[in-house]
Design a protein around this motif. Structure first.
Motif, PDB file in Angstrom:
ATOM      1  N   THR A 180       0.960  -1.068   0.050  1.00 36.11           N
ATOM      2  CA  THR A 180      -0.073  -0.478   0.049  1.00 36.11           C
ATOM      3  C   THR A 180       1.064   0.986   0.261  1.00 36.11           C
ATOM      4  O   THR A 180       1.918   1.392   0.501  1.00 36.11           O
ATOM      5  CB  THR A 180      -0.718  -0.184   1.077  1.00 36.11           C
ATOM      6  OG1 THR A 180      -1.769  -1.056   1.406  1.00 36.11           O
ATOM      7  CG2 THR A 180      -2.106   1.657   1.426  1.00 36.11           C
ATOM      8  N   ASN A 216      -5.615   5.996  -1.138  1.00 38.05           N
ATOM      9  CA  ASN A 216      -4.286   4.637  -1.373  1.00 38.05           C
ATOM     10  C   ASN A 216      -4.060   3.978  -2.764  1.00 38.05           C
ATOM     11  O   ASN A 216      -5.091   4.465  -3.422  1.00 38.05           O
ATOM     12  CB  ASN A 216      -4.835   3.356  -0.697  1.00 38.05           C
ATOM     13  CG  ASN A 216      -5.348   4.096   0.551  1.00 38.05           C
ATOM     14  OD1 ASN A 216      -4.367   4.056   1.311  1.00 38.05           O
ATOM     15  ND2 ASN A 216      -6.177   3.026   1.343  1.00 38.05           N
ATOM     16  N   HIS A 263      -9.619   4.677   0.936  1.00 42.51           N
ATOM     17  CA  HIS A 263      -9.498   5.562   1.543  1.00 42.51           C
ATOM     18  C   HIS A 263      -9.665   4.474   2.650  1.00 42.51           C
ATOM     19  O   HIS A 263     -10.557   4.575   3.475  1.00 42.51           O
ATOM     20  CB  HIS A 263     -10.517   6.626   1.779  1.00 42.51           C
ATOM     21  CG  HIS A 263     -10.802   6.935   0.348  1.00 42.51           C
ATOM     22  ND1 HIS A 263      -9.511   8.207   0.313  1.00 42.51           N
ATOM     23  CD2 HIS A 263     -11.798   7.483  -0.600  1.00 42.51           C
ATOM     24  CE1 HIS A 263      -9.395   8.437  -1.123  1.00 42.51           C
ATOM     25  NE2 HIS A 263     -11.396   8.042  -1.417  1.00 42.51           N
ATOM     26  N   ASP A 274      -6.306  11.071   2.991  1.00 36.60           N
ATOM     27  CA  ASP A 274      -5.509  10.273   2.044  1.00 36.60           C
ATOM     28  C   ASP A 274      -6.053   9.442   0.908  1.00 36.60           C
ATOM     29  O   ASP A 274      -6.818   9.091   1.207  1.00 36.60           O
ATOM     30  CB  ASP A 274      -4.553   9.917   2.556  1.00 36.60           C
ATOM     31  CG  ASP A 274      -3.664  11.094   3.491  1.00 36.60           C
ATOM     32  OD1 ASP A 274      -3.849  12.491   2.933  1.00 36.60           O
ATOM     33  OD2 ASP A 274      -3.398  11.005   4.474  1.00 36.60           O
ATOM     34  N   THR A 314      -0.065   5.538   1.143  1.00 38.43           N
ATOM     35  CA  THR A 314      -0.754   6.454   0.291  1.00 38.43           C
ATOM     36  C   THR A 314      -0.564   7.446   0.829  1.00 38.43           C
ATOM     37  O   THR A 314       0.226   7.788   1.058  1.00 38.43           O
ATOM     38  CB  THR A 314      -1.359   5.545   1.963  1.00 38.43           C
ATOM     39  OG1 THR A 314      -1.615   4.896   2.280  1.00 38.43           O
ATOM     40  CG2 THR A 314      -2.380   6.923   2.529  1.00 38.43           C
TER      41      THR A 314
END
Length: 303
Positions: free
Chosen positions: A4, A18, A227, A16, A6
Motif C-alpha cells: 500500500t 491509497n 481510503h 488520503d 498512501t
C-alpha cells in the motif's frame, strides 16, 4: 503480496488516497491525485522499495474520480491501462463543457454561490488532462458486468459509486480491490455525476445496492479500499449493513419531504437533513438528495 502507498490529496479537507502494488504480478492499482507532489512522493517511496516505474506491467483504474485517476498523466504512455470503458466519457472534461448541467443545477439550487460550489466539485471529479490519450487500453463494459482476466486477477466493470467502477478480484489469494465502493463510516457512497452527454445529472443509487451485493458474493478474504485500512470479511459485512441502513433512513426522510411538498426546494431539504455536515462539504449532501430525487422519477432536464 499487496503493498500500500498512501498519498495526500493536497488539501486538508480531503482524505488520503491509497494506491496498491501487486509485487508479484507487477500491477499498480490507481494512480493517486493529480498533484505532481503526490506523484513524486509515490515515485520516491516506490523506488525506496526497490522498484522502478519501468517495472509496472499494467495500471488498473478503479473509477474515474480524479483522486484515483489524476496521477496517470505522470506515468509513461507505454504502460497498459485496465479500466471500465465508461472512464473514457470523463476525459478532457472542463468548465466550458458543462453548460447543460449548469442550467439543471441552477433549477435546483437558488443560491449562486452554492451552485458554483457544486459545479466546481463536479468538474473536479473528472480528468481535464485527457491522460488516456494515445495509451494501450483494456476495457470492460459495465452494462453487462463484462470481465477481463489478467493472470490471477479478474476485473469486473460495475456501476454504483460511479458509472465507471472496476472491481478487481485475485482468485489465488482471495483479495479484492474496489476503490471507493465500500468505505466504512462514509455516509455518501453513490455519487451523482454528469451523463455521457454532459448535459444532465444521473444517479446510480439503485445499482449501488447490487454492487455491494456482488462484493459480498465474492467473499473476499481481504478488501482493499480507496481510503483507509483493508477490511476482513466481517468488517466488510458490517460496513455494508451499516451503509444500507443509513441509505434507507435517508431515503425515507427525503421521499417523505418530497411527498409532503408541493414545490420542491432541494436547497431547503439539504439544509434540513444535513445541517451539521454542510459546513464541511455541500456537494455530497447535494449528491445524496439529488440521487434520491431522481430515483423518485423526477426529470431534471431543462431546456
Amino acid at each position: 503480496m499487496i503493498k500500500t502507498y498512501t498519498l495526500p490529496q493536497g488539501n486538508a479537507t480531503s482524505p488520503d488516497v491509497n494506491m496498491y502494488w501487486d509485487t508479484e504480478c507487477k500491477i499498480l492499482f490507481d494512480c493517486g491525485p493529480d498533484e505532481i507532489e503526490s506523484f513524486l512522493m509515490f515515485k520516491n517511496l516506490f523506488e525506496m522499495d526497490g522498484n522502478s516505474i519501468g517495472t509496472i506491467k499494467a495500471i488498473v483504474i478503479t473509477h474515474h474520480h480524479i483522486d484515483h485517476l489524476g496521477g496517470l498523466k505522470y506515468f509513461p504512455k507505454s504502460i497498459p491501462v485496465i479500466l471500465n470503458k465508461n472512464v473514457l466519457h470523463f476525459q478532457n472534461v472542463n468548465w466550458n463543457l458543462i453548460q447543460g448541467s449548469e442550467r439543471v443545477i441552477g433549477s435546483l439550487i437558488d443560491t449562486e454561490d452554492i451552485k458554483n460550489k457544486v459545479l466546481r466539485r463536479i468538474v473536479n471529479e473528472y480528468d481535464a488532462s485527457n491522460s488516456l490519450y494515445d495509451r494501450k487500453i483494456i476495457t470492460a463494459d459495465s452494462t453487462s458486468q463484462e470481465k477481463v482476466t489478467v493472470g490471477p486477477w479478474t476485473f469486473v466493470s460495475t456501476m454504483g459509486h460511479s458509472s465507471s467502477d472496476l472491481i478487481a478480484y485475485n482468485t489465488l489469494t482471495g483479495i479484492a480491490i474496489t476503490g471507493d465502493i465500500i468505505l466504512p463510516k462514509i455516509f455518501f457512497n453513490a455519487i451523482i455525476e454528469l451523463d455521457t452527454d454532459l448535459q444532465n445529472l444521473t444517479s446510480f443509487r439503485n445499482e449501488f445496492y447490487d454492487e455491494m451485493d456482488y462484493i459480498l458474493e465474492l467473499n473476499p478474504k481481504s478488501l482493499y479500499i480507496g481510503h483507509g485500512e483493508p477490511l476482513d470479511y466481517k468488517r466488510l459485512t458490517s460496513s455494508v449493513n451499516n451503509t444500507i441502513k443509513r441509505m434507507h433512513r435517508t431515503e425515507r426522510k427525503i421521499t417523505k419531504a418530497i411527498s409532503d411538498s408541493k414545490n420542491i426546494n432541494l436547497t431547503e431539504m439539504i439544509e434540513k437533513i444535513f445541517k451539521t455536515f454542510i459546513p464541511y462539504d455541500y456537494f455530497l449532501p447535494f449528491s445524496e438528495v439529488t440521487s434520491i430525487y431522481l430515483d423518485n422519477k423526477h426529470d431534471l432536464h431543462t431546456n
